[in-house]
Enzyme design. Structure first.
Site, PDB file in Angstrom:
ATOM      1  N   CYS A   1       0.985  -1.168   0.111  1.00 40.49           N
ATOM      2  CA  CYS A   1       0.169  -0.064  -0.077  1.00 40.49           C
ATOM      3  C   CYS A   1       0.896   1.272   0.166  1.00 40.49           C
ATOM      4  O   CYS A   1       0.302   2.180   0.490  1.00 40.49           O
ATOM      5  CB  CYS A   1      -1.003  -0.022   1.068  1.00 40.49           C
ATOM      6  SG  CYS A   1      -2.133  -1.243   1.247  1.00 40.49           S
ATOM      7  N   ALA A   2       2.173   1.269  -0.498  1.00 38.88           N
ATOM      8  CA  ALA A   2       2.901   2.246  -0.515  1.00 38.88           C
ATOM      9  C   ALA A   2       3.768   2.585  -1.757  1.00 38.88           C
ATOM     10  O   ALA A   2       5.016   2.378  -1.644  1.00 38.88           O
ATOM     11  CB  ALA A   2       3.781   2.293   0.671  1.00 38.88           C
TER      12      ALA A   2
END
Lengths: 387, 75
Positions: A341-342
């Site tokens: 998620c980055a």
């Protein structure tokens, strides 16, 4: 089973967490802040206890400035949307952010907010002065990730805090990876607003998180994000301007907060210094062991005083998702591959779009399990050469 | 004169905060439903002994709690 996914969710939890939640469900059960009967008051006592112990952990004086939300993402949205409402607002952030920060910022760009992203080095490190260089007269917020969920890099929050304080700009710190795993003192670090989650380093249950607000922060600057029932000023159809109710509309996760209060007490009794020392020992073993394997590349800083217990790596010519699958199926090791998620962080680290394999041991993982994980990666790297 | 006074608070969190401080200081207190004739603001209020009123106020001030108000409790 070897569980090395503590950066996603710590597990197993201390027994006191299960016991507190079981006791709450069996003996209390009621909604905090909604009635005046003894069960509701007991639920409120438990919630207050959670505020107090978390405030203490973060160096706050006023427990009423510890706000609970369902997760860190909600709290980050609360502040990012709340402080960037003025026309022509500008925000400074870094190249190490999670999508919990990047997505609200990108959404606000659609309505005219401008975003400056400070580039970081290929190990995620940065100089605080590069934040200062990007401050403009219309900068309304600085938001930084305390430590990366991809490679553990700790950003220089105290120096950034000094800069933010000097310019009179609120500093928002995403402490999802550091609360309970790294020393935090909101006064000494000059952090105006700090977002935490309950289910990682704080060792509590999922569905708990929140916002800690500095004792001196002007609450008039931050409007409520969610409006609704609070159990207070019920005669009014507008949100009360009372702490903590201003920011806590809707039924709270009382059973989750019972678990969280228990877990943070456990942490405080155990000692944060001890937690950090144990994690550093495991991280050191992991980095050294993985770095020695032919065909394995460790990503992120090598110095232990600049990182948390989150170690990312890749095995040459094996996709990270396959590595994680083999670790699960052949070796009974749980970890997280991919972009975590980055995507912004992975771009900084040079690992976008392929991602990395992430080992994140919690403080109570036995060192023998870390050794077995290193052996498993060694085996997979050797198998690669034999294909 | 009433034997008891009632501390009116803004929220239940504040009621619990008040209870925590006063109990720790050894005062004889009890959480009660907010008397309707005094306020409709919050579900709970804190009952104290009238004789402790000044000392309670001092303890709460020291803790930085800003109270709604204190009223005599008519039973």
């Amino acid at each position: 089973m070897i569980y090395l996914d503590h950066a996603a969710t710590s597990w197993p939890k201390p027994a006191c967490v299960h016991e507190a939640m079981e006791r709450f469900m069996r003996d209390v059960g009621a909604s905090a802040g909604r009635s005046a009967h003894r069960l509701s008051l007991e639920a409120e006592r438990i919630r207050f206890d959670a505020r107090e112990v978390i405030g203490c952990l973060l160096g706050l004086n006023d427990p009423m400035r510890v706000i609970f939300t369902p997760n860190a993402t909600t709290a980050l949205n609360m502040v990012i949307h709340g402080l960037l409402t003025r026309e022509n607002s500008h925000v400074v952030t870094t190249g190490m952010e999670h999508n919990a920060v990047m997505r609200p910022l990108r959404a606000l760009e659609q309505s005219g907010v401008t975003v400056s992203i400070v580039p970081c080095q290929s190990d995620g490190m940065m100089h605080a002065t590069s934040i200062e260089e990007r401050i403009k007269p219309n900068t309304r917020l600085i938001v930084v990730n305390h430590a990366s969920n991809v490679c553990g890099t700790v950003l220089p929050v105290r120096q950034i805090g000094e800069i933010a304080r000097r310019h009179g700009i609120p500093l928002l710190v995403d402490a999802a990876q550091t609360a309970g795993a790294w020393p935090i003192d909101m006064h000494a670090d000059h952090i105006d607003l700090l977002v935490f989650t309950g289910h990682k380093g704080l060792l509590g249950p999922s569905g708990t998180g929140g916002l800690a607000i500095h004792d001196d922060f002007n609450l008039d600057l931050l409007p409520p994000f969610i409006h609704g029932g609070t159990g207070s000023q019920s005669e009014e159809e507008t949100q009360p301007n009372l702490m903590p109710d201003k920011y806590e509309a809707g039924t709270p996760n009382s059973v989750g907060l019972a678990g969280l209060a228990a877990s943070v007490h456990y942490l405080m009794d155990y000692g944060l210094e001890q937690i950090v020392a144990q994690e550093q020992k495991l991280t050191s073993r992991l980095i050294d062991g993985l770095d020695e394997i032919d065909g394995v590349h460790v990503i992120g800083p090598m110095e232990l005083n600049q990182r948390t217990a989150v170690v990312s790596f890749n095995i040459e010519s094996i996709p990270c998702s396959e590595v994680a699958h083999h670790l699960d199926q052949q070796f009974d090791i749980m970890c997280r591959p991919g972009l975590h998620c980055a995507p912004r962080t992975h771009r900084t680290l040079g690992t976008y779009p392929d991602g990395t394999v992430r080992f994140a041991p919690g403080p109570f993982v036995p060192i023998e399990e870390v050794d077995r994980a290193i052996e498993a990666v060694t085996t997979l790297a050797e198998q690669r050469l034999n294909v | 004169m009433s034997e008891f006074a009632v501390i009116l608070v803004h929220t239940t969190s504040e009621a619990i905060f008040t209870e925590r401080i006063l109990k720790a200081a050894g005062f004889d207190i009890k959480l009660i439903p907010t008397p309707r004739h005094l306020s409709s603001d919050c579900g709970s209020a804190v009952r104290i002994l009238m004789s402790d009123k000044e000392d309670c106020l001092e303890a709460l001030n020291e803790a930085g709690l800003v109270l709604d108000r204190i009223e005599p409790l008519e039973i």
